[in-house]
Design a protein around this motif. Structure first.
Motif, PDB file in Angstrom:
ATOM      1  N   PRO A 185       0.809  -1.226   0.000  1.00 23.86           N
ATOM      2  CA  PRO A 185       0.000   0.000   0.000  1.00 23.86           C
ATOM      3  C   PRO A 185       0.836   1.266   0.000  1.00 23.86           C
ATOM      4  CG  PRO A 185      -0.080  -1.084   2.147  1.00 23.86           C
ATOM      5  CD  PRO A 185       0.578  -2.047   1.200  1.00 23.86           C
ATOM      6  N   CYS A 186       2.047   1.195   0.562  1.00 19.60           N
ATOM      7  CA  CYS A 186       2.879   2.396   0.609  1.00 19.60           C
ATOM      8  C   CYS A 186       3.363   2.807  -0.769  1.00 19.60           C
ATOM      9  CB  CYS A 186       4.068   2.172   1.537  1.00 19.60           C
ATOM     10  SG  CYS A 186       5.132   0.795   1.061  1.00 19.60           S
ATOM     11  N   LEU A 187       3.294   1.903  -1.743  1.00 21.72           N
ATOM     12  CA  LEU A 187       3.750   2.218  -3.088  1.00 21.72           C
ATOM     13  C   LEU A 187       2.616   2.607  -4.033  1.00 21.72           C
ATOM     14  CD1 LEU A 187       6.395  -0.615  -3.651  1.00 21.72           C
ATOM     15  CD2 LEU A 187       6.792   1.752  -2.970  1.00 21.72           C
ATOM     16  N   ARG A 188       1.370   2.574  -3.531  1.00 25.97           N
ATOM     17  CA  ARG A 188       0.247   2.824  -4.430  1.00 25.97           C
ATOM     18  C   ARG A 188       0.322   4.214  -5.053  1.00 25.97           C
ATOM     19  NH1 ARG A 188      -4.500   0.603  -5.663  1.00 25.97           N
ATOM     20  NH2 ARG A 188      -4.299  -1.022  -4.085  1.00 25.97           N
ATOM     21  N   ARG A 189       0.617   5.227  -4.270  1.00 20.44           N
ATOM     22  CA  ARG A 189       0.670   6.585  -4.817  1.00 20.44           C
ATOM     23  C   ARG A 189       1.836   6.756  -5.780  1.00 20.44           C
ATOM     24  NH1 ARG A 189      -0.224  11.367  -0.643  1.00 20.44           N
ATOM     25  NH2 ARG A 189      -0.274  12.408  -2.669  1.00 20.44           N
ATOM     26  N   LEU A 190       2.922   6.034  -5.526  1.00 21.91           N
ATOM     27  CA  LEU A 190       4.100   6.172  -6.373  1.00 21.91           C
ATOM     28  C   LEU A 190       3.978   5.379  -7.666  1.00 21.91           C
ATOM     29  CD1 LEU A 190       7.027   7.111  -6.835  1.00 21.91           C
ATOM     30  CD2 LEU A 190       7.775   5.095  -5.544  1.00 21.91           C
ATOM     31  N   LEU A 191       3.530   4.130  -7.572  1.00 21.48           N
ATOM     32  CA  LEU A 191       3.532   3.238  -8.724  1.00 21.48           C
ATOM     33  C   LEU A 191       2.152   2.986  -9.313  1.00 21.48           C
ATOM     34  CD1 LEU A 191       6.100   0.574  -7.454  1.00 21.48           C
ATOM     35  CD2 LEU A 191       6.533   2.562  -8.913  1.00 21.48           C
ATOM     36  N   GLY A 192       1.099   3.362  -8.579  1.00 19.85           N
ATOM     37  CA  GLY A 192      -0.245   3.210  -9.120  1.00 19.85           C
ATOM     38  C   GLY A 192      -0.904   1.881  -8.816  1.00 19.85           C
ATOM     39  N   PHE A 193      -0.258   1.005  -8.072  1.00 17.95           N
ATOM     40  CA  PHE A 193      -0.884  -0.254  -7.680  1.00 17.95           C
ATOM     41  C   PHE A 193      -0.444  -0.583  -6.261  1.00 17.95           C
ATOM     42  CE2 PHE A 193       3.107  -1.250  -9.800  1.00 17.95           C
ATOM     43  CZ  PHE A 193       3.715  -2.159  -8.966  1.00 17.95           C
ATOM     44  N   GLY A 194      -1.269  -1.391  -5.580  1.00 12.43           N
ATOM     45  CA  GLY A 194      -0.998  -1.665  -4.177  1.00 12.43           C
ATOM     46  C   GLY A 194      -0.839  -3.125  -3.834  1.00 12.43           C
ATOM     47  N   ALA A 195      -0.890  -4.000  -4.824  1.00 16.07           N
ATOM     48  CA  ALA A 195      -0.709  -5.426  -4.567  1.00 16.07           C
ATOM     49  C   ALA A 195      -0.245  -6.114  -5.838  1.00 16.07           C
ATOM     50  CB  ALA A 195      -2.000  -6.066  -4.064  1.00 16.07           C
ATOM     51  N   VAL A 196       0.582  -7.137  -5.673  1.00 17.78           N
ATOM     52  CA  VAL A 196       1.087  -7.936  -6.789  1.00 17.78           C
ATOM     53  C   VAL A 196       0.825  -9.400  -6.472  1.00 17.78           C
ATOM     54  CG1 VAL A 196       3.096  -8.588  -8.163  1.00 17.78           C
ATOM     55  CG2 VAL A 196       2.894  -6.249  -7.292  1.00 17.78           C
ATOM     56  N   THR A 197       0.167 -10.089  -7.386  1.00 15.79           N
ATOM     57  CA  THR A 197      -0.132 -11.509  -7.204  1.00 15.79           C
ATOM     58  C   THR A 197       0.782 -12.340  -8.102  1.00 15.79           C
ATOM     59  OG1 THR A 197      -2.438 -11.109  -6.621  1.00 15.79           O
ATOM     60  CG2 THR A 197      -1.885 -13.311  -7.418  1.00 15.79           C
ATOM     61  N   THR A 198       1.458 -13.303  -7.501  1.00 15.62           N
ATOM     62  CA  THR A 198       2.287 -14.248  -8.250  1.00 15.62           C
ATOM     63  C   THR A 198       1.440 -15.446  -8.635  1.00 15.62           C
ATOM     64  OG1 THR A 198       4.311 -13.569  -7.103  1.00 15.62           O
ATOM     65  CG2 THR A 198       4.329 -15.730  -8.149  1.00 15.62           C
ATOM     66  N   MET A 199       1.543 -15.852  -9.908  1.00 17.65           N
ATOM     67  CA  MET A 199       0.765 -16.966 -10.431  1.00 17.65           C
ATOM     68  C   MET A 199       1.703 -17.983 -11.071  1.00 17.65           C
ATOM     69  SD  MET A 199      -2.469 -14.868 -12.121  1.00 17.65           S
ATOM     70  CE  MET A 199      -3.650 -16.207 -11.885  1.00 17.65           C
ATOM     71  N   HIS A 200       1.346 -19.255 -10.967  1.00 18.01           N
ATOM     72  CA  HIS A 200       2.132 -20.338 -11.557  1.00 18.01           C
ATOM     73  C   HIS A 200       1.253 -21.188 -12.467  1.00 18.01           C
ATOM     74  CE1 HIS A 200       5.301 -20.513  -8.037  1.00 18.01           C
ATOM     75  NE2 HIS A 200       5.369 -19.396  -8.748  1.00 18.01           N
ATOM     76  N   ARG A 201       1.874 -21.750 -13.477  1.00 18.23           N
ATOM     77  CA  ARG A 201       1.218 -22.749 -14.328  1.00 18.23           C
ATOM     78  C   ARG A 201       2.207 -23.869 -14.595  1.00 18.23           C
ATOM     79  NH1 ARG A 201      -1.197 -22.174 -20.550  1.00 18.23           N
ATOM     80  NH2 ARG A 201      -0.183 -24.071 -21.282  1.00 18.23           N
ATOM     81  N   PRO A 202       1.848 -25.107 -14.277  1.00 20.36           N
ATOM     82  CA  PRO A 202       2.753 -26.216 -14.591  1.00 20.36           C
ATOM     83  C   PRO A 202       2.969 -26.322 -16.092  1.00 20.36           C
ATOM     84  CG  PRO A 202       1.050 -26.901 -13.046  1.00 20.36           C
ATOM     85  CD  PRO A 202       0.650 -25.554 -13.555  1.00 20.36           C
ATOM     86  N   VAL A 203       4.169 -26.618 -16.499  1.00 25.23           N
ATOM     87  CA  VAL A 203       4.474 -26.777 -17.924  1.00 25.23           C
ATOM     88  C   VAL A 203       3.840 -28.067 -18.424  1.00 25.23           C
ATOM     89  CG1 VAL A 203       6.325 -27.190 -19.590  1.00 25.23           C
ATOM     90  CG2 VAL A 203       6.577 -25.440 -17.834  1.00 25.23           C
ATOM     91  N   GLY A 204       3.233 -27.962 -19.612  1.00 22.00           N
ATOM     92  CA  GLY A 204       2.597 -29.133 -20.199  1.00 22.00           C
ATOM     93  C   GLY A 204       1.101 -29.138 -20.034  1.00 22.00           C
ATOM     94  N   THR A 205       0.536 -28.134 -19.310  1.00 23.02           N
ATOM     95  CA  THR A 205      -0.913 -28.050 -19.149  1.00 23.02           C
ATOM     96  C   THR A 205      -1.443 -26.901 -19.978  1.00 23.02           C
ATOM     97  OG1 THR A 205      -0.832 -26.532 -17.268  1.00 23.02           O
ATOM     98  CG2 THR A 205      -0.720 -28.888 -16.787  1.00 23.02           C
ATOM     99  N   ARG A 206      -2.671 -27.015 -20.370  1.00 22.43           N
ATOM    100  CA  ARG A 206      -3.335 -25.944 -21.108  1.00 22.43           C
ATOM    101  C   ARG A 206      -4.813 -25.972 -20.775  1.00 22.43           C
ATOM    102  NH1 ARG A 206      -2.817 -25.379 -26.612  1.00 22.43           N
ATOM    103  NH2 ARG A 206      -0.748 -26.252 -26.606  1.00 22.43           N
ATOM    104  N   GLU A 207      -5.490 -24.905 -21.104  1.00 22.23           N
ATOM    105  CA  GLU A 207      -6.921 -24.828 -20.850  1.00 22.23           C
ATOM    106  C   GLU A 207      -7.649 -25.847 -21.720  1.00 22.23           C
ATOM    107  OE1 GLU A 207     -10.588 -21.679 -21.322  1.00 22.23           O
ATOM    108  OE2 GLU A 207      -8.828 -21.648 -22.599  1.00 22.23           O
ATOM    109  N   VAL A 208      -8.765 -26.389 -21.218  1.00 19.83           N
ATOM    110  CA  VAL A 208      -9.492 -27.419 -21.925  1.00 19.83           C
ATOM    111  C   VAL A 208     -10.154 -26.858 -23.173  1.00 19.83           C
ATOM    112  CG1 VAL A 208     -11.387 -29.086 -21.769  1.00 19.83           C
ATOM    113  CG2 VAL A 208      -9.832 -28.766 -19.829  1.00 19.83           C
ATOM    114  N   ARG A 209     -10.742 -25.673 -23.071  1.00 18.10           N
ATOM    115  CA  ARG A 209     -11.464 -25.120 -24.209  1.00 18.10           C
ATOM    116  C   ARG A 209     -10.512 -24.786 -25.336  1.00 18.10           C
ATOM    117  NH1 ARG A 209     -13.883 -22.348 -19.976  1.00 18.10           N
ATOM    118  NH2 ARG A 209     -12.741 -20.447 -20.440  1.00 18.10           N
ATOM    119  N   GLU A 210     -11.022 -24.902 -26.566  1.00 17.49           N
ATOM    120  CA  GLU A 210     -10.204 -24.588 -27.743  1.00 17.49           C
ATOM    121  C   GLU A 210      -9.993 -23.095 -27.840  1.00 17.49           C
ATOM    122  OE1 GLU A 210      -8.789 -26.644 -29.828  1.00 17.49           O
ATOM    123  OE2 GLU A 210      -9.567 -28.438 -28.860  1.00 17.49           O
ATOM    124  N   LEU A 211      -8.906 -22.704 -28.520  1.00 12.95           N
ATOM    125  CA  LEU A 211      -8.653 -21.292 -28.768  1.00 12.95           C
ATOM    126  C   LEU A 211      -9.726 -20.772 -29.712  1.00 12.95           C
ATOM    127  CD1 LEU A 211      -4.792 -21.232 -29.317  1.00 12.95           C
ATOM    128  CD2 LEU A 211      -6.032 -20.379 -27.361  1.00 12.95           C
TER     129      LEU A 211
END
Length: 211
Positions: A185-211
């Motif tokens: 939150p202390c960086l919100r005024r400086l950088l414009g955002f107040g939270a960063v979420t890290t996300m992972h995806r195992p290699v070799g997986t993809r969404e079920v639905r077709e592109l």
């Protein structure tokens, strides 16, 4: 890999690895359009930031989407100690001056991310506004996933800020899951955002639905 666009008279969108020779400026413009709000405090003004990014691209650390030969999207990734965007501390000081450059280096250090063993870090996706919502981002993600598989990585990692819910929704559709959120939150005024979420995806997986 290709994708038919919906616009009249438009050809297929194709994906290739590496920024095409001569398209560095266009790649920097797309990157700045997507991430300028986040990087602005460190690299503003845009008139200086775009040429700086273009001059220091590691063009082999990108996958690109092309429509009729024109660059309309790209995704950068970090692997083997190199990311799409480069530029040494000396280059920053030379471009922005010593006093102002030191402050900018401190801000840029906040965005540094180092992959763990077996990780490929994705630096985000930039797509031309007119092409958004047509599946270009999904194509780019799957090409990055193919790169990760070829490099024997076990997972892809990315960070998404709290002011970009559309990007997070795309990542979730493509198989990424949130593993932690860091609140700044202390960086919100400086950088414009107040939270960063890290996300992972195992290699070799993809969404079920077709592109």
């Amino acid at each position: 890999m290709g994708l038919d666009t919906t616009g009249p008279g438009a050809g297929p969108v194709t994906v290739r690895r590496g920024v095409p020779t001569g398209a560095e400026r266009r790649a920097a413009e797309l990157y700045w359009d997507a991430f300028g709000r986040k990087l602005g405090p460190a690299l503003n003004p845009a008139g200086k930031a775009v040429p700086f990014i273009a001059a220091h691209l590691n063009t082999d650390r990108a996958v690109c989407a092309l429509l009729d030969g024109q660059l309309v999207g790209l995704a950068g990734y970090q692997h083997g100690g190199r990311a799409l965007t480069g530029g040494s501390a000396r280059a920053v000081l030379r471009a922005y001056g010593h006093l102002r450059g030191l402050r900018r280096l401190l801000l840029l250090a906040l965005f540094e991310r180092h992959p763990a063993p077996g990780q490929l870090v994705m630096d985000g996706i930039a797509v031309e506004p007119a092409m958004r919502g047509r599946g270009v981002g999904s194509l780019l993600i799957e090409e990055v996933a193919a790169v990760a598989a070829e490099q024997d990585c076990r997972e892809i990692r990315l960070d998404v800020i709290d002011t970009n819910p559309r990007a997070r929704a795309l990542y979730e559709r493509r198989g990424f899951t949130a593993v932690r959120t860091e609140h700044t939150p202390c960086l919100r005024r400086l950088l414009g955002f107040g939270a960063v979420t890290t996300m992972h995806r195992p290699v070799g997986t993809r969404e079920v639905r077709e592109l």
